[in-house]
Design a protein around this motif. Structure first.
Motif, PDB file in Angstrom:
ATOM      1  N   ALA A 170     -11.748  -9.823   0.620  1.00 38.43           N
ATOM      2  CA  ALA A 170     -12.117  -8.522   1.185  1.00 38.43           C
ATOM      3  C   ALA A 170     -13.142  -7.812   0.309  1.00 38.43           C
ATOM      4  CB  ALA A 170     -10.875  -7.656   1.360  1.00 38.43           C
ATOM      5  N   MET A 171     -13.018  -7.968  -1.030  1.00 38.36           N
ATOM      6  CA  MET A 171     -13.974  -7.317  -1.933  1.00 38.36           C
ATOM      7  C   MET A 171     -15.363  -7.936  -1.835  1.00 38.36           C
ATOM      8  SD  MET A 171     -11.819  -6.235  -5.359  1.00 38.36           S
ATOM      9  CE  MET A 171     -11.038  -7.819  -5.682  1.00 38.36           C
ATOM     10  N   SER A 172     -15.456  -9.144  -1.284  1.00 37.59           N
ATOM     11  CA  SER A 172     -16.775  -9.737  -1.070  1.00 37.59           C
ATOM     12  C   SER A 172     -17.473  -9.120   0.139  1.00 37.59           C
ATOM     13  CB  SER A 172     -16.661 -11.256  -0.874  1.00 37.59           C
ATOM     14  OG  SER A 172     -16.076 -11.569   0.383  1.00 37.59           O
ATOM     15  N   LEU A 173     -16.722  -8.379   0.953  1.00 32.60           N
ATOM     16  CA  LEU A 173     -17.255  -7.821   2.188  1.00 32.60           C
ATOM     17  C   LEU A 173     -17.295  -6.298   2.211  1.00 32.60           C
ATOM     18  CD1 LEU A 173     -15.247 -10.053   4.703  1.00 32.60           C
ATOM     19  CD2 LEU A 173     -17.603 -10.412   3.938  1.00 32.60           C
ATOM     20  N   ALA A 174     -16.434  -5.655   1.418  1.00 36.46           N
ATOM     21  CA  ALA A 174     -16.270  -4.208   1.504  1.00 36.46           C
ATOM     22  C   ALA A 174     -16.333  -3.583   0.115  1.00 36.46           C
ATOM     23  CB  ALA A 174     -14.927  -3.892   2.174  1.00 36.46           C
ATOM     24  N   PRO A 175     -16.565  -2.271   0.027  1.00 35.43           N
ATOM     25  CA  PRO A 175     -16.604  -1.591  -1.274  1.00 35.43           C
ATOM     26  C   PRO A 175     -15.305  -1.807  -2.053  1.00 35.43           C
ATOM     27  CG  PRO A 175     -17.461  -0.152   0.436  1.00 35.43           C
ATOM     28  CD  PRO A 175     -16.885  -1.353   1.139  1.00 35.43           C
ATOM     29  N   LEU A 176     -15.442  -1.966  -3.364  1.00 34.97           N
ATOM     30  CA  LEU A 176     -14.292  -2.300  -4.205  1.00 34.97           C
ATOM     31  C   LEU A 176     -13.208  -1.235  -4.140  1.00 34.97           C
ATOM     32  CD1 LEU A 176     -16.145  -3.636  -7.390  1.00 34.97           C
ATOM     33  CD2 LEU A 176     -15.433  -4.892  -5.360  1.00 34.97           C
ATOM     34  N   ALA A 177     -13.599   0.042  -4.239  1.00 37.89           N
ATOM     35  CA  ALA A 177     -12.605   1.117  -4.246  1.00 37.89           C
ATOM     36  C   ALA A 177     -11.826   1.159  -2.940  1.00 37.89           C
ATOM     37  CB  ALA A 177     -13.278   2.469  -4.504  1.00 37.89           C
ATOM     38  N   HIS A 178     -12.493   0.865  -1.827  1.00 40.33           N
ATOM     39  CA  HIS A 178     -11.812   0.855  -0.534  1.00 40.33           C
ATOM     40  C   HIS A 178     -10.711  -0.195  -0.515  1.00 40.33           C
ATOM     41  CE1 HIS A 178     -14.676   3.233   2.206  1.00 40.33           C
ATOM     42  NE2 HIS A 178     -15.094   3.407   0.967  1.00 40.33           N
ATOM     43  N   VAL A 179     -11.060  -1.396  -0.940  1.00 37.46           N
ATOM     44  CA  VAL A 179     -10.099  -2.494  -0.894  1.00 37.46           C
ATOM     45  C   VAL A 179      -8.923  -2.225  -1.829  1.00 37.46           C
ATOM     46  CG1 VAL A 179      -9.752  -4.956  -1.332  1.00 37.46           C
ATOM     47  CG2 VAL A 179     -11.870  -4.169  -0.263  1.00 37.46           C
ATOM     48  N   VAL A 180      -9.228  -1.793  -3.057  1.00 42.08           N
ATOM     49  CA  VAL A 180      -8.163  -1.594  -4.048  1.00 42.08           C
ATOM     50  C   VAL A 180      -7.232  -0.467  -3.628  1.00 42.08           C
ATOM     51  CG1 VAL A 180      -7.676  -0.921  -6.433  1.00 42.08           C
ATOM     52  CG2 VAL A 180      -9.502  -2.556  -5.934  1.00 42.08           C
ATOM     53  N   ALA A 181      -7.786   0.645  -3.147  1.00 43.18           N
ATOM     54  CA  ALA A 181      -6.942   1.763  -2.726  1.00 43.18           C
ATOM     55  C   ALA A 181      -6.052   1.369  -1.553  1.00 43.18           C
ATOM     56  CB  ALA A 181      -7.807   2.963  -2.357  1.00 43.18           C
ATOM     57  N   LEU A 182      -6.600   0.641  -0.605  1.00 42.96           N
ATOM     58  CA  LEU A 182      -5.803   0.224   0.542  1.00 42.96           C
ATOM     59  C   LEU A 182      -4.736  -0.781   0.128  1.00 42.96           C
ATOM     60  CD1 LEU A 182      -5.566   0.680   3.582  1.00 42.96           C
ATOM     61  CD2 LEU A 182      -7.084  -1.278   3.926  1.00 42.96           C
ATOM     62  N   ARG A 183      -5.099  -1.679  -0.782  1.00 47.65           N
ATOM     63  CA  ARG A 183      -4.127  -2.663  -1.267  1.00 47.65           C
ATOM     64  C   ARG A 183      -2.958  -1.983  -1.971  1.00 47.65           C
ATOM     65  NH1 ARG A 183      -6.264  -6.491  -5.870  1.00 47.65           N
ATOM     66  NH2 ARG A 183      -5.859  -4.602  -7.056  1.00 47.65           N
ATOM     67  N   GLU A 184      -3.232  -0.893  -2.681  1.00 48.28           N
ATOM     68  CA  GLU A 184      -2.172  -0.255  -3.447  1.00 48.28           C
ATOM     69  C   GLU A 184      -1.210   0.554  -2.603  1.00 48.28           C
ATOM     70  OE1 GLU A 184      -2.290  -1.932  -5.633  1.00 48.28           O
ATOM     71  OE2 GLU A 184      -4.136  -2.001  -6.765  1.00 48.28           O
ATOM     72  N   THR A 185      -1.441   0.634  -1.295  1.00 44.98           N
ATOM     73  CA  THR A 185      -0.415   1.221  -0.427  1.00 44.98           C
ATOM     74  C   THR A 185       0.831   0.358  -0.417  1.00 44.98           C
ATOM     75  OG1 THR A 185      -1.344   0.110   1.531  1.00 44.98           O
ATOM     76  CG2 THR A 185      -2.114   2.346   1.070  1.00 44.98           C
ATOM     77  N   SER A 186       0.760  -0.787  -1.066  1.00 45.40           N
ATOM     78  CA  SER A 186       1.944  -1.650  -1.204  1.00 45.40           C
ATOM     79  C   SER A 186       3.088  -0.936  -1.906  1.00 45.40           C
ATOM     80  CB  SER A 186       1.581  -2.916  -1.986  1.00 45.40           C
ATOM     81  OG  SER A 186       1.128  -2.593  -3.292  1.00 45.40           O
ATOM     82  N   VAL A 187       2.791   0.154  -2.631  1.00 47.89           N
ATOM     83  CA  VAL A 187       3.860   0.857  -3.336  1.00 47.89           C
ATOM     84  C   VAL A 187       4.886   1.439  -2.376  1.00 47.89           C
ATOM     85  CG1 VAL A 187       2.430   1.416  -5.332  1.00 47.89           C
ATOM     86  CG2 VAL A 187       2.564   3.020  -3.428  1.00 47.89           C
ATOM     87  N   ILE A 188       4.450   1.784  -1.158  1.00 45.25           N
ATOM     88  CA  ILE A 188       5.400   2.322  -0.181  1.00 45.25           C
ATOM     89  C   ILE A 188       6.441   1.263   0.152  1.00 45.25           C
ATOM     90  CG2 ILE A 188       5.644   3.253   2.135  1.00 45.25           C
ATOM     91  CD1 ILE A 188       2.760   4.284   1.878  1.00 45.25           C
ATOM     92  N   LEU A 189       5.965   0.048   0.426  1.00 47.09           N
ATOM     93  CA  LEU A 189       6.889  -1.038   0.719  1.00 47.09           C
ATOM     94  C   LEU A 189       7.724  -1.384  -0.510  1.00 47.09           C
ATOM     95  CD1 LEU A 189       7.993  -3.130   2.653  1.00 47.09           C
ATOM     96  CD2 LEU A 189       6.098  -4.636   2.043  1.00 47.09           C
ATOM     97  N   ALA A 190       7.117  -1.327  -1.699  1.00 48.18           N
ATOM     98  CA  ALA A 190       7.866  -1.614  -2.921  1.00 48.18           C
ATOM     99  C   ALA A 190       9.004  -0.623  -3.112  1.00 48.18           C
ATOM    100  CB  ALA A 190       6.934  -1.577  -4.132  1.00 48.18           C
ATOM    101  N   ALA A 191       8.764   0.645  -2.785  1.00 46.39           N
ATOM    102  CA  ALA A 191       9.828   1.646  -2.891  1.00 46.39           C
ATOM    103  C   ALA A 191      10.956   1.346  -1.916  1.00 46.39           C
ATOM    104  CB  ALA A 191       9.257   3.037  -2.629  1.00 46.39           C
ATOM    105  N   ILE A 192      10.593   0.893  -0.717  1.00 39.14           N
ATOM    106  CA  ILE A 192      11.614   0.530   0.265  1.00 39.14           C
ATOM    107  C   ILE A 192      12.407  -0.684  -0.207  1.00 39.14           C
ATOM    108  CG2 ILE A 192      11.980  -0.280   2.628  1.00 39.14           C
ATOM    109  CD1 ILE A 192       9.475   1.322   3.418  1.00 39.14           C
ATOM    110  N   ILE A 193      11.713  -1.683  -0.737  1.00 39.63           N
ATOM    111  CA  ILE A 193      12.391  -2.873  -1.256  1.00 39.63           C
ATOM    112  C   ILE A 193      13.304  -2.492  -2.413  1.00 39.63           C
ATOM    113  CG2 ILE A 193      12.044  -5.073  -2.457  1.00 39.63           C
ATOM    114  CD1 ILE A 193       9.457  -5.404  -0.855  1.00 39.63           C
ATOM    115  N   GLY A 194      12.807  -1.621  -3.305  1.00 39.26           N
ATOM    116  CA  GLY A 194      13.627  -1.185  -4.430  1.00 39.26           C
ATOM    117  C   GLY A 194      14.908  -0.529  -3.975  1.00 39.26           C
ATOM    118  N   THR A 195      14.859   0.192  -2.860  1.00 39.60           N
ATOM    119  CA  THR A 195      16.047   0.842  -2.322  1.00 39.60           C
ATOM    120  C   THR A 195      16.973  -0.158  -1.651  1.00 39.60           C
ATOM    121  OG1 THR A 195      14.852   2.913  -1.964  1.00 39.60           O
ATOM    122  CG2 THR A 195      16.865   2.587  -0.698  1.00 39.60           C
ATOM    123  N   ALA A 196      16.402  -1.004  -0.790  1.00 43.22           N
ATOM    124  CA  ALA A 196      17.220  -1.898   0.020  1.00 43.22           C
ATOM    125  C   ALA A 196      17.834  -3.041  -0.776  1.00 43.22           C
ATOM    126  CB  ALA A 196      16.376  -2.465   1.167  1.00 43.22           C
TER     127      ALA A 196
END
Length: 281
Positions: free
Chosen positions: A227-253
């Motif tokens: 994705a970073m070969s096609l799109a701005p780096l900050a866009h890809v990294v920021a979107l990828r880091e939304t994984s924290v929402i799922l990580a919080a859910i996994i941490g709970t469950a």
């Protein structure tokens, strides 16, 4: 970023949260991390015969990425020794997009619009706030904060190196495969050295889970590099880091970590920041 790229990066985010949860959940985190990194190199072995060497212009970036990845692996293990998944993961992943945005501007000439910059800042603030969304959170674990922040620096460093490196070779698959293949053995050798005398006993309980986690990790970061070969780096990294929402859910469950109203609010802030980033260009 086009909708298909956004969808794949979000899939990569989910995969990333999953393998981090596996590392945190297992008893010997050094062994688990070593097996995960080694496992991420296994798919690359099947790809290497069909791709050329990366272009020479990308080699310095590949070398820098490999070096930074080794530091990232070690500091992530240290961070998980001192803090929960829901504490360490948001700080490490939340601070990285801001660092990447600045680095991409300085090193790659990718200046964000004011709306995009606001999106990165809002998303990062929402991500980091997840670490402080409960009593006895990250604020009460100074070592966890320090290791998580150092991990964030490593994340930003290898993301910038890989983003600029993959753009300097003809085939993204070539850069990705060689990167994973070269990275695979280092942490494994360290873990074997540290568990000298009880290697079999230490590795056997984690073998299948660690290698499976490695395949997931390879797919997750491989998508991000592509994705970073096609799109701005900050866009890809920021979107990828939304994984924290799922990580919080996994941490709970799965790990018994609490998930309350503050985490719901933080998740909404992250989503708003990510939306601003995508529409601000």
């Amino acid at each position: 970023m086009s909708l298909p790229v956004i969808g794949l990066v979000l899939l990569a985010a989910a995969m990333h949260a999953a393998w981090n949860a596996l590392v945190k959940a297992r008893g010997d985190r050094l062994v688990m991390m070593a097996l995960t990194v080694f496992g991420s190199g296994l798919p690359a072995l099947f790809v290497l015969p069909f791709v050329p060497l990366p272009a020479p212009a990308s080699w310095p970036y590949l070398a820098a990425s490999l070096a930074i990845h080794q530091l990232y692996n070690v500091f992530l293990v240290f961070a998980y020794r001192h803090g929960d998944l829901s504490q360490v993961y948001p700080i490490a992943r939340g601070a990285a997009p801001l660092m990447v945005a600045v680095g991409a501007w300085v090193l790659a000439g990718e200046a964000l619009t004011s709306v995009e910059a606001a999106g990165v800042a809002i998303a990062s603030a929402g991500i980091i706030s997840l670490a402080f969304a409960r009593r006895n959170g990250a604020a009460d674990n100074p070592k966890a904060i320090v290791y998580a922040l150092v991990t964030a620096v490593c994340i930003a460093g290898y993301s910038l190196a890989d983003g600029m490196g993959v753009r300097r070779t003809a085939q993204a698959a070539s850069y990705i495969a060689w990167m994973f293949a070269f990275e695979a053995p280092f942490l494994l050798l360290i873990a074997i050295r540290r568990r000298h005398g009880r290697v079999a006993a230490a590795f056997r309980p984690h073998l299948a889970t660690g290698l499976a986690g490695g395949v997931i990790a390879a797919a997750a970061y491989g998508i991000a590099i592509w994705a970073m070969s096609l799109a701005p780096l900050a866009h890809v990294v920021a979107l990828r880091e939304t994984s924290v929402i799922l990580a919080a859910i996994i941490g709970t469950a799965l790990l018994g970590e609490p998930f309350g109203g503050r985490r719901v609010a933080a998740a909404a802030v992250v989503a708003a920041g990510a939306a601003l980033l995508q529409i601000g260009g």
